[in-house]
Design an enzyme around this catalytic site. Structure first.
Site, short mmCIF file in Angstrom:
data_model
loop_
_atom_site.label_atom_id
_atom_site.label_comp_id
_atom_site.label_asym_id
_atom_site.label_seq_id
_atom_site.Cartn_x
_atom_site.Cartn_y
_atom_site.Cartn_z
N LYS A 51 -16.65 1.71 -5.22
CA LYS A 51 -17.97 1.27 -4.76
C LYS A 51 -19.04 1.49 -5.82
CE LYS A 51 -16.43 2.85 -0.24
NZ LYS A 51 -16.42 4.01 0.69
N GLY A 74 -8.66 5.57 -0.57
CA GLY A 74 -9.80 5.49 -1.47
C GLY A 74 -9.65 4.36 -2.47
N LYS A 132 0.83 -1.20 0.00
CA LYS A 132 0.00 0.00 0.00
C LYS A 132 0.87 1.25 0.00
CE LYS A 132 -4.23 -1.55 2.24
NZ LYS A 132 -5.21 -1.15 3.28
N ARG A 142 -14.04 13.73 5.42
CA ARG A 142 -14.93 14.56 4.59
C ARG A 142 -16.30 13.92 4.53
NH1 ARG A 142 -15.15 10.68 0.78
NH2 ARG A 142 -13.21 9.64 0.30
#
Lengths: 456, 78
Positions: free
Chosen positions: A238, A165, A159, A293
């Site tokens: 998603k 995200g 990673k 956010r």
């Protein structure tokens, strides 16, 4: 308390419209900023004032910190709402807004930075007593990575610390593959995120993506609004989200919710945030990341809790306490969100910019459509492919899904290809209807084919 | 003289990533099927390939420019 009078909306599309609506409902004026491509956009017309901030490509407009700040100062705004994407998790932007004497609707620049670095966030989670998957701290050389991977066990994920995200993640299944991929992954991360630091984390097989919505004010109140299940993904993006997570036990629901609030308190979080977890088939919970956010899928949480989250963001930004307590938050029914993207599922989800020749938005009880577009609009190639979000609420999951199916039937979209037909199919899929699919399910299902929507 | 055109509208990039060298420089000879640029469409990157071989004499766009569908982006001397 700093009563907000005028808020600059530093975003576009459906989320810009969502924020304008919340402002107007709270008696606050809204200022839009727009690129050349968005000059005649529906949401721009609905704002009280609008400023052109640059050419169509995002880096010349919506990502241009100076242009957005200048518009905010120039139009007399007292706060800036960043929405999601673009500058919403840019610590330098949050700091610059504050330095200009304006309020940033979100957490402090320090918290954005701490959570934005995914390797650092992992360490912070551990400090807060939130479980993480076996993994490492920041790594720079491949030998260290190979040694650590032996301890963790394969498969491991490489990673990028500055990723997030779902971006900057590479799964590897053996030491040979790790040695081969690691150097390139560092170079890729450096190019994509400006930071080549990597870390390793064990891949959790068969996991669900469960995330918890939190809200925290400047008076020390931090609450959760329960969880969402976002396991239906393609390439870690998603496509379908649900609240609450189907089939999640009450004990597990409390465990993830408590962990999320613990992390929010630990970092001094302020505003709306989402703590993402992976939940293994053995019900083990692992922290993934925190998004600082408002999130695309926030409406399903609004449906099942009755909380207007953007209204709460504005209250918090003005220095007011949350309008409710944790004990007031009760789960009511079930909600599903389907992302209608301008992508062609029959051509490997290729983006399809074009003109919306028809766009007949559905309605009825429990049906909500969040979109920034109207019939005749041009869907430009410069931004993400989200056309609209179909959000359906029901007294239970099966009613929510039935309403979604009816809504798709009513919805005519012409001029661009969209993921609408895929959703029609997914809603009829037995495995999906049973609930609790894992994050790899959709990709496997797409490979199996044919997924073309049933007739009738 | 012929031109190479885009198949998709979006933002054009002449290099694979900001730190790397351009795919091709003006004056270089390219082969049919060779990638000469990327067009970013809704956050996806699509390769622009030469549909014939020849010497690429001139680029008609700059890195980061907006491009329309079927826009001429480079001149080729066959």
């Amino acid at each position: 308390m700093n009563e907000l009078r005028r808020v600059l909306v530093a975003n576009r599309g459906e989320i810009a419209l969502r924020i304008i609506r919340a402002c107007h409902t709270a008696g606050i004026e809204a200022v839009s900023v727009y690129s050349t491509a968005d000059e005649n956009a529906h949401w721009v017309r609905l704002a009280d004032e609008a400023r052109h901030i640059g050419a169509s490509p995002a880096h010349k407009s919506y990502l241009n910190v100076d242009a957005v700040l200048e518009a905010a100062v120039d139009t007399g705004a007292d706060a800036v709402h960043p929405g999601y994407g673009f500058l919403s998790e840019n610590e330098a932007f949050a700091r610059a807004v504050k330095e200009r004497g304006l309020i940033f609707v979100g957490p402090s620049a320090e918290v954005i930075a701490a959570m934005g670095n995914k390797s650092h966030a992992r360490r912070t989670a551990v400090e807060a007593g939130v479980p993480v998957a076996p993994g490492t701290g920041p790594l720079t050389d491949v030998d260290a990575a190979l040694r650590e991977a032996e301890e963790i066990g394969y498969p491991v994920l490489i990673k990028a610390s500055a990723g997030g995200g779902g971006r900057g993640i590479r799964p590897v299944f053996s030491p040979d593959e790790l040695a081969e991929v690691f150097p390139g992954a560092g170079a890729e991360a450096a190019a994509a995120f400006g930071d080549g630091t990597l870390y390793l984390e064990r891949a959790v097989e068969g996991a669900r993506h469960i995330e918890v919505q939190v809200l925290a004010d400047t008076h020390g109140n931090a609450v959760h609004l329960f969880e969402r299940d976002c396991s239906v993904q393609r390439r870690r993006q998603k496509l379908v989200e649900e609240a609450p997570a189907p089939g999640l036990s009450d004990a597990l629901r409390s465990e993830v919710a408590d962990a999320a609030v613990r992390l929010a308190r630990h970092v001094g979080y302020v505003g709306a945030g989402t703590v993402e977890f992976l939940v293994g088939p053995d019900e083990a919970v692992y922290f993934m990341e925190m998004n600082t956010r408002i999130q695309v899928e926030h409406p399903i949480t609004e449906c099942v809790t009755g909380v207007d989250m953007v209204a709460e963001q504005l209250r918090i930004a003005a220095g007011a306490p949350l309008s409710f307590a944790q004990s007031d938050v009760v789960l009511n029914g079930a909600a599903v969100e389907l992302r209608i993207n301008a992508e062609d599922p029959e051509r490997d989800f290729a983006p399809t910019p074009g003109t919306l020749d028809a766009f007949t938005v559905p309605g009825g009880p429990g049906v909500r459509v969040d979109t920034g577009f109207v019939t005749g609009d041009t869907i430009s190639p410069f931004y993400d492919s989200l056309l609209a979000k179909l959000i359906c609420w029901g007294a239970d999951r099966s009613q929510a899904l039935a309403r979604a199916r009816q809504a798709l039937e009513e919805w005519e979209i012409a001029g661009v290809s969209s993921t609408k037909a895929l959703h029609r199919y997914l809603l009829d899929d037995e495995r999906f209807r049973a609930g609790a699919v894992d994050t790899r399910w959709l990709e496997h299902r797409l490979c199996e084919g044919p997924w073309t929507a049933p007739q009738g | 003289m012929t031109t190479i055109k885009t198949a998709m509208p979006g933002v054009i990039y002449r290099r694979p990533s900001p730190e790397e060298e351009p795919f091709v420089r003006e004056g270089e000879t390219i082969e049919e099927g060779q990638t000469i640029a990327l067009v970013e469409v809704m956050k996806n990157f699509n390769e622009v390939k030469a549909d014939q071989s020849g010497r690429l004499t001139r680029f008609l766009v700059e890195d980061g420019d907006e491009v329309a569908i079927s826009q001429d982006i480079a001149e080729l001397e066959d």
